[in-house]
Design a protein around this motif. Sequence first.
Motif, PDB file in Angstrom:
ATOM      1  N   ASP A 195       0.797  -1.232   0.000  1.00  0.00           N
ATOM      2  CA  ASP A 195       0.000   0.000   0.000  1.00  0.00           C
ATOM      3  C   ASP A 195       0.829   1.282   0.000  1.00  0.00           C
ATOM      4  OD1 ASP A 195      -2.142  -1.723   0.156  1.00  0.00           O
ATOM      5  OD2 ASP A 195      -2.923  -0.937   2.050  1.00  0.00           O
ATOM      6  N   ASP A 196       0.179   2.349  -0.472  1.00  0.00           N
ATOM      7  CA  ASP A 196       0.630   3.742  -0.325  1.00  0.00           C
ATOM      8  C   ASP A 196       1.654   4.205  -1.354  1.00  0.00           C
ATOM      9  OD1 ASP A 196      -1.070   3.659   1.827  1.00  0.00           O
ATOM     10  OD2 ASP A 196       0.477   3.796   3.364  1.00  0.00           O
ATOM     11  N   HIS A 216      -6.082   3.099  -4.305  1.00  0.00           N
ATOM     12  CA  HIS A 216      -6.048   3.299  -2.846  1.00  0.00           C
ATOM     13  C   HIS A 216      -6.740   4.615  -2.500  1.00  0.00           C
ATOM     14  CE1 HIS A 216      -4.848   2.123   1.066  1.00  0.00           C
ATOM     15  NE2 HIS A 216      -3.739   2.807   1.175  1.00  0.00           N
ATOM     16  N   HIS A 223      -5.916   9.634   0.397  1.00  0.00           N
ATOM     17  CA  HIS A 223      -5.485   9.030   1.662  1.00  0.00           C
ATOM     18  C   HIS A 223      -5.582  10.055   2.797  1.00  0.00           C
ATOM     19  CE1 HIS A 223      -3.671   6.028   4.222  1.00  0.00           C
ATOM     20  NE2 HIS A 223      -3.421   5.233   3.207  1.00  0.00           N
TER      21      HIS A 223
END
Length: 256
Positions: free
Chosen positions: A37-38, A87, A91
Motif C-alpha cells: 500500500d501507499d 487506494h 489518503h
Amino acid sequence: MDRGAQPLTAAPWVALDAELDAWRAAGRTATLWWRDDDAIEPSPELDRLLALGVGRAPVALAVIPEPTGVDLARRLATAPFARVLQHGWRHRNHRPPGERSAEYAADRPLDVMTAELARGRDKLAELFGARFLPVMVPPWNRIDDAVIATLPGLGLRALSVFGPRTPGPLAMVNTHADPIAWRADRGFVGDARALSDVVDHLAARRAGRVDPDEPTGLLTHHLGHDDALWRFLDALLARTAAHPAARWLDPKDVFA
Ligand SMILES: [Zn+2]
C-alpha cells in the motif's frame, strides 16, 4: 537457494513448512497474494520491493491516485509483474480525533465521495493502462457500505480490505497478514507473529473455518519497512517459492 537470515529449524518457519506440507498431502495448492500500500512515486524502497518480487511473487501496488503521476508509471513500465489497485483518492482522514481513521466513512456527502473515486479511477486507468485493475483498496481498510454500493457504477468491480472475507454485494479478496506493529513502534512484528498470521489463515482455509477459496493475502507498506522486515520478506518469498504446495498468484488472476 537463499533461505533468508532465519535458520530452517526456527520454530515459526517449521510451522509454515508443516502447514504447506498439509496442503500438499491434501492435494491442494496454498494460494497466496501480495498487496503493498501507499505507493505514489518511485523511491529506493519501491525499487527494493520490486526487486524482491522478481521471479517469486507478482505484487499489487495500492496507489494513491491524487498525488501520483507519470514518474510512477514510467518506473512500473520496467516492472512487468507489478499491478496497480486504487487506494482511495488522497489518503486523507476525515474522521474526528479519537475515532478510527477513514477516508470513506459515512460522514461526507455520497456524491462528493463518488466524484473523488471516479476521478481517481480515471486517472489510474489513464496513467497505468492495462496494469491498473479496477479494485478499490480503501485507506485504513475501512469503507462504509453506502460507498461500497456505488463502486460498481464507478467501474470498480472488486474490493480489498483486511481479514477473512464475508459474503457481500461486491467481489472481495482481502489481506490477512500485516507484519508492521502499527500500534507499537511501527517496527517489524517479528517472525513468530508474522508467520502465525499466514499459517493461521492457511489452516483456517484448510479446515473450512473461513472461505477456502480466498487466497491468503500479505499486506506490506514499502515506505515503512525496517531492516528486519525486509529480511523477513526475502525469507518468506524464498521459503514459499521453494515449497511445491505454495503458489503466489498474479493479482490479475486474483481479481479476474
Ligand atoms: Zn494506506
